[in-house]
Design a protein around this motif. Structure first.
Motif, short mmCIF file in Angstrom:
data_model
loop_
_atom_site.label_atom_id
_atom_site.label_comp_id
_atom_site.label_asym_id
_atom_site.label_seq_id
_atom_site.Cartn_x
_atom_site.Cartn_y
_atom_site.Cartn_z
N PRO A 21 38.20 45.96 39.50
CA PRO A 21 38.52 44.53 39.50
C PRO A 21 39.78 44.27 40.32
CG PRO A 21 37.90 45.24 37.31
CD PRO A 21 38.02 46.49 38.15
N TYR A 23 42.15 40.93 42.47
CA TYR A 23 42.37 39.51 42.81
C TYR A 23 42.18 39.35 44.30
CZ TYR A 23 44.29 39.40 38.12
OH TYR A 23 44.44 39.52 36.76
N GLU A 24 41.36 38.37 44.70
CA GLU A 24 41.04 38.16 46.11
C GLU A 24 42.23 37.63 46.90
OE1 GLU A 24 38.32 38.59 49.22
OE2 GLU A 24 38.12 39.23 47.14
N SER A 28 45.06 33.92 42.95
CA SER A 28 43.83 33.94 42.14
C SER A 28 44.15 34.12 40.66
CB SER A 28 42.93 35.10 42.59
OG SER A 28 42.46 34.90 43.90
N ASP A 32 37.97 39.70 40.56
CA ASP A 32 36.53 39.82 40.78
C ASP A 32 35.98 41.08 40.13
OD1 ASP A 32 36.18 37.48 42.30
OD2 ASP A 32 36.85 38.50 44.12
N ARG A 34 32.57 43.49 39.94
CA ARG A 34 31.46 43.85 40.82
C ARG A 34 30.34 44.55 40.05
NH1 ARG A 34 32.79 43.56 46.26
NH2 ARG A 34 34.96 43.01 46.61
N THR A 58 28.97 46.90 35.10
CA THR A 58 30.10 47.04 36.03
C THR A 58 30.49 48.51 36.18
OG1 THR A 58 31.80 46.87 34.32
CG2 THR A 58 31.04 44.80 35.33
N ARG A 75 31.32 32.98 38.98
CA ARG A 75 31.87 32.75 40.32
C ARG A 75 31.29 31.43 40.82
NH1 ARG A 75 31.19 35.88 44.54
NH2 ARG A 75 33.23 35.21 45.25
N ARG A 120 30.19 41.05 44.17
CA ARG A 120 31.06 40.34 43.22
C ARG A 120 30.18 39.41 42.39
NH1 ARG A 120 35.42 37.44 46.57
NH2 ARG A 120 33.62 37.06 47.86
N GLN A 123 34.23 36.74 37.37
CA GLN A 123 35.68 36.87 37.41
C GLN A 123 36.19 37.21 36.02
OE1 GLN A 123 37.89 33.83 39.78
NE2 GLN A 123 35.95 32.75 39.62
#
Length: 156
Positions: A21, A23-24, A28, A32, A34, A58, A75, A120, A123
């Motif tokens: 995980p 932060y983009e 943020s 995220d 995945r 995940t 998301r 992704r 969140q």
């Protein structure tokens, strides 16, 4: 920056090439998460049909600090473009949970949607939790709103 850390452990079968995980952007609120699909699903992805719900793995287990929770949120891009959401948004991961971290998704769209390995899908927002004591009372204090609910303070 904070000294608080969410410890992360990969499941035995998980692909270590899938990012943890993150932060983009610096601003943020959510990191995220995945999809880390099982080996047999990695090449083809996982197809979520309209109105179908499924827990997407995940490949992670987490240790959240005491007095915090991990909120799992949709998301916005997946929701807008494909109707992909969470039926229990936000989902809560408690600080004492140590099992697999899966994301419960639902396809509210009209077309099947294939989730790719490493994509992704949600969140994670870390939030403080306050636990209170509940007491039985004989009466509650008065307010201007009173018992009005479900749209009583405005439109809808």
């Amino acid at each position: 920056m904070t000294d608080l850390v969410v410890k992360v452990e990969r499941e035995e079968w998980a692909d270590p090439g899938v990012a943890l995980p993150a932060y983009e952007t610096p601003g943020s609120a959510g990191a995220d998460l995945r999809a880390n699909l099982r080996p047999e699903d990695r090449a083809s992805g996982f197809t979520l049909y309209p109105m179908q719900r499924a827990i997407i793995p995940t490949g992670l287990r987490v240790e959240i600090p005491p007095s915090y929770e991990m909120q799992i949120r949709p998301r916005s891009g997946l929701a807008l473009k494909h109707g992909i959401s969470l039926p229990n948004t936000p989902g809560t991961i408690d600080s004492d949970y140590r099992g697999p971290l899966g994301v419960l998704l639902i396809n509210l769209g009209t077309e099947p949607f294939t989730i790719a390995h490493g994509e992704r899908i949600a969140q994670a927002v870390i939030a403080p939790v306050v636990q209170m004591r509940y007491e039985l009372g004989t009466e509650l204090s008065e307010t201007d709103r009173g018992a009005g609910g479900f749209g009583s303070t405005g439109r809808g």
